[in-house]
Design an enzyme around this catalytic site. Structure first.
Site, PDB file in Angstrom:
ATOM      1  N   GLU A 244      59.219  27.573  54.012  1.00  0.00           N
ATOM      2  CA  GLU A 244      58.341  28.723  54.196  1.00  0.00           C
ATOM      3  C   GLU A 244      57.944  29.347  52.861  1.00  0.00           C
ATOM      4  O   GLU A 244      56.769  29.646  52.630  1.00  0.00           O
ATOM      5  CB  GLU A 244      59.015  29.762  55.087  1.00  0.00           C
ATOM      6  CG  GLU A 244      58.146  30.989  55.366  1.00  0.00           C
ATOM      7  CD  GLU A 244      58.717  31.883  56.446  1.00  0.00           C
ATOM      8  OE1 GLU A 244      58.921  31.394  57.574  1.00  0.00           O
ATOM      9  OE2 GLU A 244      58.978  33.065  56.155  1.00  0.00           O
ATOM     10  N   ARG A 270      25.363  41.838  41.400  1.00  0.00           N
ATOM     11  CA  ARG A 270      25.351  43.292  41.362  1.00  0.00           C
ATOM     12  C   ARG A 270      24.877  43.786  39.996  1.00  0.00           C
ATOM     13  O   ARG A 270      25.364  43.337  38.958  1.00  0.00           O
ATOM     14  CB  ARG A 270      26.770  43.813  41.642  1.00  0.00           C
ATOM     15  CG  ARG A 270      26.944  45.320  41.516  1.00  0.00           C
ATOM     16  CD  ARG A 270      26.194  46.078  42.571  1.00  0.00           C
ATOM     17  NE  ARG A 270      26.616  47.483  42.590  1.00  0.00           N
ATOM     18  CZ  ARG A 270      25.951  48.430  43.228  1.00  0.00           C
ATOM     19  NH1 ARG A 270      24.863  48.122  43.929  1.00  0.00           N
ATOM     20  NH2 ARG A 270      26.385  49.673  43.204  1.00  0.00           N
ATOM     21  N   GLN A 281      32.493  43.863  29.978  1.00  0.00           N
ATOM     22  CA  GLN A 281      33.759  43.202  29.664  1.00  0.00           C
ATOM     23  C   GLN A 281      34.883  43.632  30.600  1.00  0.00           C
ATOM     24  O   GLN A 281      35.733  42.812  30.962  1.00  0.00           O
ATOM     25  CB  GLN A 281      34.141  43.500  28.216  1.00  0.00           C
ATOM     26  CG  GLN A 281      35.302  42.653  27.697  1.00  0.00           C
ATOM     27  CD  GLN A 281      35.561  42.892  26.230  1.00  0.00           C
ATOM     28  OE1 GLN A 281      35.609  44.039  25.783  1.00  0.00           O
ATOM     29  NE2 GLN A 281      35.717  41.820  25.460  1.00  0.00           N
TER      30      GLN A 281
END
Length: 381
Positions: A244, A270, A281
């Protein structure tokens, strides 16, 4: 020893087949915030091959090792927008089907494994209790030996898939004086007299995967449903946790892959102050950090799975992998919200859903604090 970072044609084809099949079965609008997965969803995961990836071929599985299994889970995690569904499927496979495959009697394997691999049955792992989370040596569920089997009394909590499951892998105390050596693992059918299941709990994330508590009241389970033998439950549970903690978290690697892609695309499109936000940056660096976490976690996970396939103990590698992936997806989901800004806080793009789905990754399968303790022990601290 040669180090190989490439994939064979079979491995590449298997990954892309799983990714394409997942995207076709679970389109981008498949996320459910108010309803749970369906039996149809589960059967589709069986057809894709996720549920039986690591199960023996004679029982309907694909017989893959840990590394190849993780790649299948990664593909499904990347392609399916419903992380709760993928998490429930991974818990079903690694915490339930795998211990049955490794430790159940031949008759129980024959009865259950084909159904678990196909998705005709759903399984839930019943280990956690209200007073026994990280400390699994002090389980309140009592498994009392009686003629022909065991009588179970007690309550389990936070059982993923619990309200939907047909069968449970439960762990209880047979000898309270023996600590870990007194824990026994047992397979219990949902319709066993004395077993009752709660309504699903309200949760922060992974909402399509129902979780609840299970109560056992003088619940009789025959001897042939014991995994391994009396007192072997702790070792069996740790075996399942290896699978798991390594393979389940491949779904979060896939999720991170998808998240980085979304953020790159959004940052390119955008515009603010007359420029694409990718040119700022602070935004670019944030996405670079997300990519770094993705690739670091991926390599650690692949190494952990490789060590499992080689038969190594892999305790350190698995703990490092689980810690890196879970903490990485949580940090990156937060960065994704910041990158999307106000849109990241809304539900439409699914970014806030990823954040809520990421939080429990640092809690289940051993918290981040537990992983750090394991790592400290392994490096000699």
């Amino acid at each position: 020893m040669d180090v190989e970072f490439g994939w064979s044609n079979d491995q590449e084809n298997r990954y892309h087949e799983a990714l394409d099949a997942t995207r076709a079965a679970f389109p981008a609008d498949a996320v459910r915030e108010s309803t749970y997965y369906t039996r149809k969803d589960w059967l589709q995961l069986g057809e894709i091959g996720m549920l039986g990836a690591c199960l023996p071929t004679e029982f309907g599985g694909r017989g893959l090792g840990a590394l190849d299994t993780a790649r299948v889970v990664e593909a499904v995690g990347r392609g399916c927008p419903d992380t709760g569904l993928v998490f429930g499927a991974a818990a079903h496979t690694f915490a339930c089907a795998m211990p049955i495959a490794a430790f159940a009697s031949p008759a129980v394997k024959e009865q259950l494994l084909p159904e678990l691999a196909s998705g005709r049955l759903i399984a839930g792992n019943a280990m956690t209790e209200p007073e026994a989370g990280s400390d699994s040596s002090k389980l309140g569920l009592r498994t009392k030996p009686v003629s022909g089997g065991y009588l179970l009394n007690g309550t389990k909590s936070f059982v993923s898939n619990g309200p939907a499951a047909d069968v449970y892998v439960a762990y209880g105390t047979t000898d309270p004086r023996a600590g870990f050596l007194g824990v026994t693992g047992i397979v219990v059918d949902r319709d066993t007299p004395g077993l009752s299941v709660s309504e699903p709990m309200a949760k922060m994330g992974l909402n399509s995967c129902p979780a609840g508590s299970i109560t056992f009241t003088d619940c009789f389970v025959p001897d042939d449903r014991v995994l391994g033998g009396p007192g072997q439950g702790a070792a069996i549970f740790q075996h399942s946790m290896g699978w798991e903690r390594a393979c389940l978290f491949a779904l979060y690697v896939g999720l991170l892959d998808r998240l980085v892609e979304q953020c790159v695309e959004f940052a390119r499109e955008r515009r603010q102050f007359g420029r694409r936000i990718a040119e700022f940056q602070s935004v670019a660096n944030r996405i670079v950090d997300m990519k770094l976490r993705l690739e670091s976690g991926r390599l650690l996970l692949y190494r952990a799975c490789w060590e499992m396939d080689q038969g190594y103990p892999a305790v350190l590698a698995i703990a490092l992998s689980k810690l890196a992936v879970s903490e990485g997806v949580l940090a990156s989901a937060t960065d994704a919200v910041r990158t999307f800004g106000g849109r990241g806080y809304l539900s439409a793009d699914g970014i806030e859903t990823v954040l809520r789905d990421a939080v429990p990754s640092t809690l289940f399968s051993g918290t981040s604090d537990i992983q750090r303790q394991l790592i400290a022990k392994e490096i000699g601290l």
